[in-house]
Design a protein around this motif. Sequence first.
Motif, PDB file in Angstrom:
ATOM      1  N   SER A  75       0.831  -1.210   0.000  1.00 48.28           N
ATOM      2  CA  SER A  75       0.000   0.000   0.000  1.00 48.28           C
ATOM      3  C   SER A  75       0.863   1.257   0.000  1.00 48.28           C
ATOM      4  O   SER A  75       0.601   2.215  -0.738  1.00 48.28           O
ATOM      5  N   ALA A 141      -4.640   1.000   2.981  1.00 48.16           N
ATOM      6  CA  ALA A 141      -4.419  -0.287   3.650  1.00 48.16           C
ATOM      7  C   ALA A 141      -5.454  -1.270   3.128  1.00 48.16           C
ATOM      8  O   ALA A 141      -6.646  -1.090   3.363  1.00 48.16           O
ATOM      9  N   SER A 143      -6.218  -4.239   4.028  1.00 50.09           N
ATOM     10  CA  SER A 143      -6.971  -4.847   5.123  1.00 50.09           C
ATOM     11  C   SER A 143      -7.893  -3.828   5.789  1.00 50.09           C
ATOM     12  O   SER A 143      -8.928  -4.180   6.341  1.00 50.09           O
ATOM     13  N   GLY A 144      -7.468  -2.561   5.762  1.00 49.98           N
ATOM     14  CA  GLY A 144      -8.240  -1.520   6.420  1.00 49.98           C
ATOM     15  C   GLY A 144      -8.029  -1.458   7.918  1.00 49.98           C
ATOM     16  O   GLY A 144      -8.770  -0.780   8.626  1.00 49.98           O
ATOM     17  N   SER A 167      -9.352   1.246   1.298  1.00 49.74           N
ATOM     18  CA  SER A 167      -9.187  -0.146   1.725  1.00 49.74           C
ATOM     19  C   SER A 167      -9.964  -1.075   0.803  1.00 49.74           C
ATOM     20  O   SER A 167     -10.593  -0.625  -0.154  1.00 49.74           O
ATOM     21  N   ALA A 172     -14.146  -0.902   7.316  1.00 46.26           N
ATOM     22  CA  ALA A 172     -12.735  -0.982   7.697  1.00 46.26           C
ATOM     23  C   ALA A 172     -12.444  -0.043   8.868  1.00 46.26           C
ATOM     24  O   ALA A 172     -13.058   1.019   9.004  1.00 46.26           O
ATOM     25  N   GLU A 183     -14.001   2.088   0.079  1.00 41.80           N
ATOM     26  CA  GLU A 183     -13.840   0.647   0.305  1.00 41.80           C
ATOM     27  C   GLU A 183     -14.129  -0.084  -1.010  1.00 41.80           C
ATOM     28  O   GLU A 183     -15.277  -0.208  -1.415  1.00 41.80           O
ATOM     29  N   SER A 199      -6.339  -6.460  -4.762  1.00 42.21           N
ATOM     30  CA  SER A 199      -6.420  -5.264  -3.918  1.00 42.21           C
ATOM     31  C   SER A 199      -5.406  -4.219  -4.370  1.00 42.21           C
ATOM     32  O   SER A 199      -5.727  -3.026  -4.476  1.00 42.21           O
ATOM     33  N   HIS A 203      -6.196  -0.483  -5.838  1.00 41.50           N
ATOM     34  CA  HIS A 203      -5.658   0.723  -5.218  1.00 41.50           C
ATOM     35  C   HIS A 203      -4.844   1.547  -6.205  1.00 41.50           C
ATOM     36  O   HIS A 203      -4.918   2.785  -6.201  1.00 41.50           O
TER      37      HIS A 203
END
Length: 302
Positions: A75, A141, A143-144, A167, A172, A183, A199, A203
């Motif tokens: 990230s 991130a 995963s958040g 995220s 998150a 999200e 992911s 992003h």
Amino acid sequence: MEENLELLTTESRNEESMQIDTANPTDILRIMNEQDQLVALAVKEVLPEIETAVQFVFTSFQNGGRLIYLGAGTSGRLGVLDAVECPPTFSTDPGMVQGIIAGGEGAFIKAVEGAEDDPELGVSDLKALDLTKNDTVIGIAASGRTPYVIGALHYARGIGAKTVALSCNRNAAISKEADQPIEVIVGPEVLTGSTRLKSGTAHKMVLNMISTSAMILLGKAYENLMVDVHVSNQKLKERAISIIRKITGVSYELALETLEKADLQVKTAIVMIKTETTKLEAEKRLADANGYVKMAIQKVEK
């Protein structure tokens, strides 16, 4: 943080890739490609949220503020990657868009274990930049739930900076610390938990959209051409000449000559040709038009 990772979408198992360990190369690639096709559709679902983030960034730029990306691991690297591409693409000052990665610059090429687990490290990294209320901070991130990002966003919001949390999980933890959560629900990864895959792709797409859109709003494009490209090498000089010719229709020789007279400023060269004026006059017209090439030209053509 005691949260059960298995409850996160990014940590769940993908039913479509359960047998990937015994698949042949063709099937591995097919599975990955099919999953990657879901990413753009997931991004489409959050376009309104991305638009709000763009407005935050654009307003920051108008007020002399900055766009600051912040994250750990992949990230953080994606944020740095987008930031470092802005100066050559848009002739921005290196400080205008910045990327921070947990653990410092060295973490870009080698993981710094434990850096992402310290929320105070995120705070200190932003303090080192003298963060102000005019800045926009985008915490990233997959995963958040990264403490480094949570701490940074909490601090940024506390001093009045605009905050965005990016995220790939619903509800998150970082979303709770942001003025605008984004999200992007891309679903389980082909390799469980490997968020550098879907992911990461999502992003990168979102960060590209935010920075590029904000730069376009600032007048750094004419139609779909990069008229503020920084001419720092021969390849970019040739691109600049091509851009000038596409807009003005002049010969290669005249485009090159004017570009050099304009001190390699593409916008200035275009206005010089289109308005048949000098470098100083072209610069004045651009200044009066707040840097928007089309406006600087139209004032003459009307």
